[in-house]
Design a protein around this motif. Structure first.
Motif, PDB file in Angstrom:
ATOM      1  N   ALA A 255       0.833  -1.206   0.000  1.00 26.63           N
ATOM      2  CA  ALA A 255       0.000   0.000   0.000  1.00 26.63           C
ATOM      3  C   ALA A 255       0.870   1.260   0.000  1.00 26.63           C
ATOM      4  O   ALA A 255       0.575   2.235  -0.701  1.00 26.63           O
ATOM      5  CB  ALA A 255      -0.916  -0.010   1.222  1.00 26.63           C
TER       6      ALA A 255
ATOM      7  N   ASN B 261       2.358   1.783  -3.410  1.00 28.88           N
ATOM      8  CA  ASN B 261       1.297   2.163  -4.350  1.00 28.88           C
ATOM      9  C   ASN B 261       0.966   3.648  -4.234  1.00 28.88           C
ATOM     10  O   ASN B 261       0.749   4.334  -5.234  1.00 28.88           O
ATOM     11  CB  ASN B 261       0.030   1.339  -4.084  1.00 28.88           C
ATOM     12  CG  ASN B 261      -0.030   0.086  -4.935  1.00 28.88           C
ATOM     13  OD1 ASN B 261       0.663  -0.030  -5.934  1.00 28.88           O
ATOM     14  ND2 ASN B 261      -0.846  -0.867  -4.526  1.00 28.88           N
ATOM     15  N   VAL B 262       0.918   4.150  -3.003  1.00 22.90           N
ATOM     16  CA  VAL B 262       0.637   5.575  -2.784  1.00 22.90           C
ATOM     17  C   VAL B 262       1.782   6.427  -3.324  1.00 22.90           C
ATOM     18  O   VAL B 262       1.559   7.436  -4.009  1.00 22.90           O
ATOM     19  CB  VAL B 262       0.401   5.858  -1.295  1.00 22.90           C
ATOM     20  CG1 VAL B 262       0.270   7.363  -1.049  1.00 22.90           C
ATOM     21  CG2 VAL B 262      -0.857   5.138  -0.804  1.00 22.90           C
TER      22      VAL B 262
ATOM     23  N   LYS C  67      -6.153  -2.078   0.323  1.00 22.10           N
ATOM     24  CA  LYS C  67      -6.873  -0.865  -0.079  1.00 22.10           C
ATOM     25  C   LYS C  67      -7.309  -0.054   1.139  1.00 22.10           C
ATOM     26  O   LYS C  67      -7.356   1.184   1.086  1.00 22.10           O
ATOM     27  CB  LYS C  67      -8.087  -1.233  -0.930  1.00 22.10           C
ATOM     28  CG  LYS C  67      -7.717  -1.896  -2.258  1.00 22.10           C
ATOM     29  CD  LYS C  67      -6.715  -1.071  -3.035  1.00 22.10           C
ATOM     30  CE  LYS C  67      -6.241  -1.779  -4.290  1.00 22.10           C
ATOM     31  NZ  LYS C  67      -5.150  -1.013  -4.985  1.00 22.10           N
TER      32      LYS C  67
ATOM     33  N   GLU D 162      -4.243   1.866   2.142  1.00 20.34           N
ATOM     34  CA  GLU D 162      -4.070   2.988   1.219  1.00 20.34           C
ATOM     35  C   GLU D 162      -5.023   4.127   1.576  1.00 20.34           C
ATOM     36  O   GLU D 162      -4.626   5.297   1.598  1.00 20.34           O
ATOM     37  CB  GLU D 162      -4.330   2.531  -0.221  1.00 20.34           C
ATOM     38  CG  GLU D 162      -3.182   1.805  -0.874  1.00 20.34           C
ATOM     39  CD  GLU D 162      -3.412   1.619  -2.368  1.00 20.34           C
ATOM     40  OE1 GLU D 162      -3.952   2.555  -3.003  1.00 20.34           O
ATOM     41  OE2 GLU D 162      -3.053   0.554  -2.892  1.00 20.34           O
TER      42      GLU D 162
END
Length: 460
Positions: free
Chosen positions: A281, A284-285, A379, A382
């Motif tokens: 996460a 990904n951010v 998710k 995130e």
């Protein structure tokens, strides 16, 4: 070039629907201003202390400032989405200026369409809103005006929005496309994704902000000499307006440096060793920097503006003790309605524009072995990171704002209704909204894609 812009827009029109949502919202805001202002001027009521033109100009000012802040992120997301097409144009010999003109022209035409649609949506809003406003106690001096749809106000809405979006799009696109070519050393991006000119602009904004900020710790005579004003209250009001403007400019200028640093700071608070999906996460951010900027910065600035007007209305102006609830609601909707509408449209646009990128990311995670529970947990983390980033950034801004508010209240002998806890109210609201938005959108995408892939595997 114009023919190429039209052909490219026709070929990719479905992908522009996401951006069109923001442009329609901006068209509504600008349409409210133009319908109200032109209707006022046409009946010769644009004079005196209670001039409705200045009243109608407020949504356009705050709306266009908000639009300018989010257009950078939207432009970059669109360029990322159309990257194969622009790579092909570059191979065929197009230079950064031509590519920037290509996407800027498409944004301008889309902005005109958004302005046209938004204008007609704005008519019932401005007619109903103004009819209600002039019935509130503090606004009864304003004249009653019959709002009219006129060709001149429609033309101004379409042209102003098209030119504004087009120019902003060209400038932002040129910065992106120039990154892969030989550029002047002053504009070449270096550390923290900032060029030398970018660093100079950032330092200049911080310096101006620090100068105005320190003036609140000195005598009122210094502020009066710089900002003027017929009274001490007016002097401090003008100084606070200058301060909030500089704070917005500083946040926007330094976002490239601040946001990645805040994301990395969160690793100190998350139990990274206990949550196996945290690192996924986290990266990904960080990898979706443009999405982070487009989500976090406008909401942090909106939280700052909302807190500013709440302090001005409930504390410095003492509206809560002098006026009724209707006037408070009318004042807040005037100043905050346009930014909120555009930011809300921005979240919808982000969902549409980044849908393919989100789908690809989820499928990659599933390919490396993530279960549905892992996907949902990833998710959720995130969403927590996005929400905390907005909350922290907005809370720091509110804390810095609250100190000058206290100084202004002390010098003007005004009783403060709000305490230090008020600096967390709007950041908590905006942070929670970001968390829920990311969680619902990404969670629903994860469940949908996971179910589809499981179904395909079962069918085989």
């Amino acid at each position: 070039m114009f023919k190429l812009i039209i052909l490219q827009l026709r070929y990719t029109w479905q992908a522009w629907i996401g951006a069109l949502v923001v442009f329609i919202a901006a068209g509504i805001v600008l349409g409210v201003t133009m319908i109200g202002a032109v209707s006022t001027i046409s009946v010769h009521l644009d004079h005196g202390n209670y001039n409705p033109v200045a009243f109608f100009a407020t949504p356009a000012i705050f709306g266009l400032i908000t639009l300018m802040l989010i257009l950078t992120g939207i432009t970059r997301l669109l360029i990322t989405k159309f990257k194969p097409d622009y790579n092909l144009w570059a191979i065929l010999g197009a230079n950064p200026n031509q590519l920037a003109l290509l996407i800027g022209g498409q944004m301008s035409l889309s902005g005109m369409v958004g302005g046209f649609l938004g204008y007609f949506l704005a008519f019932p809003i401005v007619r109903t809103y103004y009819a209600w406003v002039i019935t509130t106690p503090g606004m009864r001096e304003f004249p009653a005006i019959k709002m009219k749809l006129q060709f001149s106000s429609l033309t101004l809405t379409v042209l102003i929005l098209g030119v504004f979006i087009g120019i902003t799009g060209i400038i932002n696109a040129k910065k992106v496309f120039s990154g892969g070519h030989k550029v002047h050393r002053l504009t070449k991006k270096r550390s923290c994704n900032l060029s030398i000119l970018g660093w100079l602009w950032c330092v200049m904004m911080v310096g101006c902000l620090a100068y105005v900020y320190l003036l609140f710790f000195q005598g009122p005579t210094r502020l009066a000499a710089l900002f003027g004003g017929h009274s001490l209250v007016e002097t401090y009001s003008q100084a606070l307006l200058a301060l909030i403007f500089l704070m917005i400019m500083t946040i926007n200028a330094s976002e490239t440096v601040i946001l990645p640093g805040l994301v990395k700071l969160l690793t100190l608070f998350f139990p990274t060793t206990l949550i196996k999906t945290f690192k996924t996460a986290y990266w990904n951010v960080l990898d979706r920097k443009e999405f982070l900027k487009t989500v976090a910065v406008p909401l942090a600035i909106f939280s700052l503006i909302a807190s500013f007007f709440m302090y001005m209305i409930f504390d410095l102006a003492n509206v809560a003790s002098k006026r009724n609830l209707a006037e408070i609601v009318g004042t807040l909707s005037l100043f905050l309605g346009a930014p909120f509408l555009i930011i809300l449209a921005n979240t919808i646009s982000l969902t549409i524009i980044s849908s393919s990128e989100r789908t690809t990311s989820i499928r990659q995670l599933q390919l490396i072995g993530f279960s549905l529970k892992d996907l949902m947990t990833e998710k959720r983390i995130e969403a927590e990171i996005y929400g905390l980033i907005v909350f922290i950034q907005a809370a720091i801004g509110n804390a810095l704002l609250f100190i000058p508010i206290l100084k202004a209240a002390d010098k003007t002998h005004t009783h403060m209704f709000d305490s230090w806890w008020s600096i967390f109210e709007w950041p908590a609201v905006t942070g929670t909204l970001v968390f829920l938005f990311i969680l619902i959108v990404d969670g629903s995408y994860s469940y949908k894609i996971y179910s589809q892939n499981r179904f395909n595997v079962t069918q085989k």
